[in-house]
Motif scaffolding. Structure first.
Motif, PDB file in Angstrom:
ATOM      1  N   TRP A 101       0.819  -1.225   0.000  1.00  0.00           N
ATOM      2  CA  TRP A 101       0.000   0.000   0.000  1.00  0.00           C
ATOM      3  C   TRP A 101       0.852   1.274   0.000  1.00  0.00           C
ATOM      4  CZ3 TRP A 101      -3.314  -3.436  -0.843  1.00  0.00           C
ATOM      5  CH2 TRP A 101      -3.507  -4.519  -0.023  1.00  0.00           C
ATOM      6  N   ASN A 102       2.169   1.162   0.184  1.00  0.00           N
ATOM      7  CA  ASN A 102       3.028   2.346   0.302  1.00  0.00           C
ATOM      8  C   ASN A 102       3.742   2.618  -1.016  1.00  0.00           C
ATOM      9  OD1 ASN A 102       2.404   2.920   2.932  1.00  0.00           O
ATOM     10  ND2 ASN A 102       4.041   1.672   3.787  1.00  0.00           N
ATOM     11  N   LYS A 272     -17.730   7.895  -1.180  1.00  0.00           N
ATOM     12  CA  LYS A 272     -17.134   8.157  -2.507  1.00  0.00           C
ATOM     13  C   LYS A 272     -15.612   7.957  -2.505  1.00  0.00           C
ATOM     14  CE  LYS A 272     -20.873  10.025  -4.712  1.00  0.00           C
ATOM     15  NZ  LYS A 272     -21.728   9.013  -4.083  1.00  0.00           N
ATOM     16  N   VAL A 273     -15.189   6.807  -2.038  1.00  0.00           N
ATOM     17  CA  VAL A 273     -13.752   6.545  -1.906  1.00  0.00           C
ATOM     18  C   VAL A 273     -13.179   6.029  -3.229  1.00  0.00           C
ATOM     19  CG1 VAL A 273     -12.081   4.960  -0.860  1.00  0.00           C
ATOM     20  CG2 VAL A 273     -13.699   6.209   0.583  1.00  0.00           C
ATOM     21  N   SER A 274     -12.098   6.658  -3.675  1.00  0.00           N
ATOM     22  CA  SER A 274     -11.387   6.199  -4.880  1.00  0.00           C
ATOM     23  C   SER A 274      -9.920   5.971  -4.523  1.00  0.00           C
ATOM     24  CB  SER A 274     -11.479   7.245  -5.994  1.00  0.00           C
ATOM     25  OG  SER A 274     -12.828   7.418  -6.381  1.00  0.00           O
ATOM     26  N   ILE A 275      -9.365   4.905  -5.062  1.00  0.00           N
ATOM     27  CA  ILE A 275      -7.938   4.608  -4.844  1.00  0.00           C
ATOM     28  C   ILE A 275      -7.303   4.365  -6.214  1.00  0.00           C
ATOM     29  CG2 ILE A 275      -6.275   2.938  -3.925  1.00  0.00           C
ATOM     30  CD1 ILE A 275      -7.422   4.462  -1.668  1.00  0.00           C
ATOM     31  N   ARG A 276      -6.211   5.092  -6.457  1.00  0.00           N
ATOM     32  CA  ARG A 276      -5.500   4.882  -7.724  1.00  0.00           C
ATOM     33  C   ARG A 276      -4.023   4.649  -7.437  1.00  0.00           C
ATOM     34  NH1 ARG A 276      -8.914   8.962  -8.454  1.00  0.00           N
ATOM     35  NH2 ARG A 276     -10.610   8.636  -9.938  1.00  0.00           N
ATOM     36  N   TYR A 277      -3.399   3.805  -8.263  1.00  0.00           N
ATOM     37  CA  TYR A 277      -1.941   3.661  -8.239  1.00  0.00           C
ATOM     38  C   TYR A 277      -1.483   3.977  -9.650  1.00  0.00           C
ATOM     39  CZ  TYR A 277      -2.252   1.404  -3.700  1.00  0.00           C
ATOM     40  OH  TYR A 277      -2.490   1.146  -2.380  1.00  0.00           O
ATOM     41  N   GLY A 278      -0.818   5.124  -9.811  1.00  0.00           N
ATOM     42  CA  GLY A 278      -0.429   5.531 -11.168  1.00  0.00           C
ATOM     43  C   GLY A 278      -1.690   5.744 -11.984  1.00  0.00           C
ATOM     44  N   ASP A 279      -1.755   5.091 -13.147  1.00  0.00           N
ATOM     45  CA  ASP A 279      -2.944   5.284 -13.996  1.00  0.00           C
ATOM     46  C   ASP A 279      -3.963   4.168 -13.776  1.00  0.00           C
ATOM     47  OD1 ASP A 279      -1.499   3.254 -15.027  1.00  0.00           O
ATOM     48  OD2 ASP A 279      -1.317   4.060 -17.068  1.00  0.00           O
ATOM     49  N   LYS A 284     -13.368   2.929  -7.184  1.00  0.00           N
ATOM     50  CA  LYS A 284     -13.870   4.171  -7.768  1.00  0.00           C
ATOM     51  C   LYS A 284     -15.192   4.553  -7.124  1.00  0.00           C
ATOM     52  CE  LYS A 284     -14.707   6.484 -12.097  1.00  0.00           C
ATOM     53  NZ  LYS A 284     -15.141   6.363 -13.480  1.00  0.00           N
ATOM     54  N   ASP A 285     -15.186   5.734  -6.491  1.00  0.00           N
ATOM     55  CA  ASP A 285     -16.419   6.300  -5.888  1.00  0.00           C
ATOM     56  C   ASP A 285     -17.204   5.268  -5.085  1.00  0.00           C
ATOM     57  OD1 ASP A 285     -15.875   8.755  -6.967  1.00  0.00           O
ATOM     58  OD2 ASP A 285     -17.026   8.408  -8.799  1.00  0.00           O
ATOM     59  N   LEU A 286     -16.508   4.596  -4.203  1.00  0.00           N
ATOM     60  CA  LEU A 286     -17.177   3.532  -3.437  1.00  0.00           C
ATOM     61  C   LEU A 286     -17.860   4.104  -2.193  1.00  0.00           C
ATOM     62  CD1 LEU A 286     -17.690   0.456  -3.017  1.00  0.00           C
ATOM     63  CD2 LEU A 286     -15.579   0.410  -1.693  1.00  0.00           C
ATOM     64  N   ASP A 287     -19.160   3.862  -2.092  1.00  0.00           N
ATOM     65  CA  ASP A 287     -19.917   4.169  -0.875  1.00  0.00           C
ATOM     66  C   ASP A 287     -20.200   2.850  -0.170  1.00  0.00           C
ATOM     67  OD1 ASP A 287     -20.254   6.984  -1.219  1.00  0.00           O
ATOM     68  OD2 ASP A 287     -21.760   6.586  -2.755  1.00  0.00           O
ATOM     69  N   THR A 308      -7.241  -4.194  -0.961  1.00  0.00           N
ATOM     70  CA  THR A 308      -6.997  -2.753  -0.845  1.00  0.00           C
ATOM     71  C   THR A 308      -8.066  -2.109   0.026  1.00  0.00           C
ATOM     72  OG1 THR A 308      -5.988  -2.731  -3.043  1.00  0.00           O
ATOM     73  CG2 THR A 308      -6.708  -0.609  -2.170  1.00  0.00           C
ATOM     74  N   LEU A 309      -9.317  -2.491  -0.203  1.00  0.00           N
ATOM     75  CA  LEU A 309     -10.424  -1.962   0.601  1.00  0.00           C
ATOM     76  C   LEU A 309     -10.219  -2.297   2.086  1.00  0.00           C
ATOM     77  CD1 LEU A 309     -13.194  -0.751   1.111  1.00  0.00           C
ATOM     78  CD2 LEU A 309     -14.249  -2.830   0.227  1.00  0.00           C
TER      79      LEU A 309
END
Length: 484
Positions: A101-102, A272-279, A284-287, A308-309
């Motif tokens: 995750w880092n 509305k949680v989004s997690i990206r690594y690079g591209d 995406k927009d998780l409720d 990841t969640l």
């Protein structure tokens, strides 16, 4: 003409007493056979594999090979062993638990393309890349792969070397249903068109793939007679008497409540949680709202973002500070420490298992769950040690309390890490693939333990598994993630 015997082990006893079976071992792998080495957790399956591969020199007995039609005679080229522990390959030694995750610690990590190296056999490459959908993974860092993607990478890398014998330790665990079917078809196909022989090491005693021709049971550190697959399955079904776990469940239900409970009705709230690594977008927009006392099954194919969640919920992922997340009614970043959050959470996952390379006595591993340390930094009090022993007894590993963790079988290690997750009687229990690598009996038992725990007042559960039949009957809600 005498039939070809690829591996011949007769009366083998290894020199090192620490890795010795209880009786001399014999095994003949005949050309054309595909065998499953099966047995309960801690039975000695891996010790037998280590003998077959010549890892430990023999004190007595003989071990010979006939790898023809292979042109090379050495064991390293002809026998490849994919073990559960080696999921990260050579990167394993430097891997630590939160590394995935880092982002800033990932620069050193090699990419998949780099690790696959130059591939000479284009036809084989094309076939394997298509089968395992390797193309999209080529430019990803190895530590960013999900456990299922890692399995596909590992198989591809190994099969590209065209081994004569492929030994795989529990190859189907951690894979979603579609990938399991795919792997099954791949292995089935490999058995039919080449001289490759497959040896599977399985803890599932009741689930032997149909391409397996023979079964080699290992019980109590003794290697039994090789049997035909069908005969083994008939014998297993005839002897299988499902146990009743009422007393065990009653012990858990009767546990006193030690801790002051948190007051919040909402245990987890993601807005509305989004997690990206690079591209790459993982979430995406998780409720998502988990209320106190709910029991969630978290599903999704490999790489869809389940781990990841969970790393966000467990406060292991640095990106959680940039997201709108509340845990136990408190917004992340509002001043609470990571340890205050972890006090309420019991957690086990494949990532954690992979990172656990501490050779402490098993009971100290369990005790580390009381204070959320990966190693044991605080000496537990006598009363705390008694609690650890109690949970080890529940999971059936009380007798192993003084045994060094790394000398336990991977199934026994998993049971110790499960006891570690339960030991502080957490309000929120997060179980990511908890039955990974457990034998048939331990799976049934642990499922009942989870069930009883979840029936206690205000206990909240989030559980990930790729097997529907592993979910306990108490599941009340479901979240299914899709890949982006």
């Amino acid at each position: 003409m005498k039939p070809q015997c690829t591996v011949h082990l007769a009366g083998g006893v290894v020199r090192n007493p620490l890795v010795r079976l209880a009786q001399p071992a014999s095994l003949d792998l005949m050309a054309g056979e595909h065998i499953a080495i099966v047995g309960p957790n801690g039975a000695g399956k891996s010790l037998l594999v280590d003998m077959i591969t010549g890892k430990y020199p023999l004190r007595e007995g003989e071990l010979t090979y006939d790898f023809s039609p292979s042109t090379t005679k050495n064991v390293y080229d002809n026998i490849k062993y994919i073990a559960f522990r080696d999921t990260y390959g050579s990167a394993d030694a430097n891997y630590y638990y939160q590394q995935r995750w880092n982002a800033h610690d990932q620069d050193e990590a090699p990419e998949v393309r780099e690790l696959l190296g130059e591939i000479k056999d284009e036809a084989l490459k094309k076939q394997l890349f298509e089968l395992f959908q390797i193309e999209p993974m080529l430019d990803k860092k190895i530590i960013l792969l999900s456990s299922g993607e890692l399995r596909k990478f590992q198989l591809t890398k190994t099969l590209l070397t065209a081994p004569r014998i492929l030994i795989m330790d529990n190859p189907f665990i951690g894979l979603d249903a579609a990938t399991r079917d795919l792997l099954f078809k791949v292995l089935d196909g490999l058995t039919s068109f080449s001289s490759l022989q497959i040896v599977l090491v399985l803890s599932m005693l009741d689930d032997i793939p149909s391409f397996i021709t023979h079964v080699m049971p290992v019980e109590h550190l003794v290697v039994r007679e090789k049997m035909e697959r069908e005969a083994y399955l008939q014998r297993f079904r005839a002897q299988d008497v499902p146990q009743v776990y009422d007393d065990l469940q009653r012990r858990i239900l009767d546990l006193p409540y030690e801790h002051a409970e948190y007051e919040s009705e909402e245990v987890v709230k993601l807005n509305k949680v989004s997690i990206r690594y690079g591209d790459r977008t993982i979430l995406k927009d998780l409720d998502w709202t988990v209320k106190r006392g709910q029991k969630w099954a978290l599903g999704g194919e490999n790489g869809s973002g389940k781990s990841t969640l969970l790393s966000l919920v467990c406060a292991d992922n640095p990106q959680s500070y940039a997201c709108d997340i509340s845990l136990f009614g408190r917004k992340r970043g509002s001043g609470e420490s990571i340890w205050e959050i972890k006090k309420h959470i019991g957690y086990v996952s494949p990532e954690m298992h992979r990172a656990y390379l501490k050779n402490l006595p098993a009971i100290e591993i369990v005790a580390s769950g009381l204070h959320d340390s990966i190693g044991l930094y605080k000496r537990p009090k006598e009363t705390e040690m008694a609690v650890c022993e109690w949970w080890m007894d529940i999971f059936g590993i009380a007798a192993l309390k003084d045994k060094p963790f790394l000398q336990l079988s991977s199934g026994e290690q998993r049971l110790a890490l499960l006891a570690r997750a339960f030991v502080k009687d957490p309000e929120l229990l997060i179980l990511d693939e908890p039955l990974h690598g457990l034998d048939t009996y331990n799976r049934r038992k642990v499922k009942k333990i989870i069930e009883a725990y979840g029936l206690r007042k205000n206990k909240t559960l989030i559980m990930v598994t790729h097997y529907e039949n592993e979910l306990p009957a108490i599941i009340s809600d479901r979240l299914y993630l899709k890949r982006h």
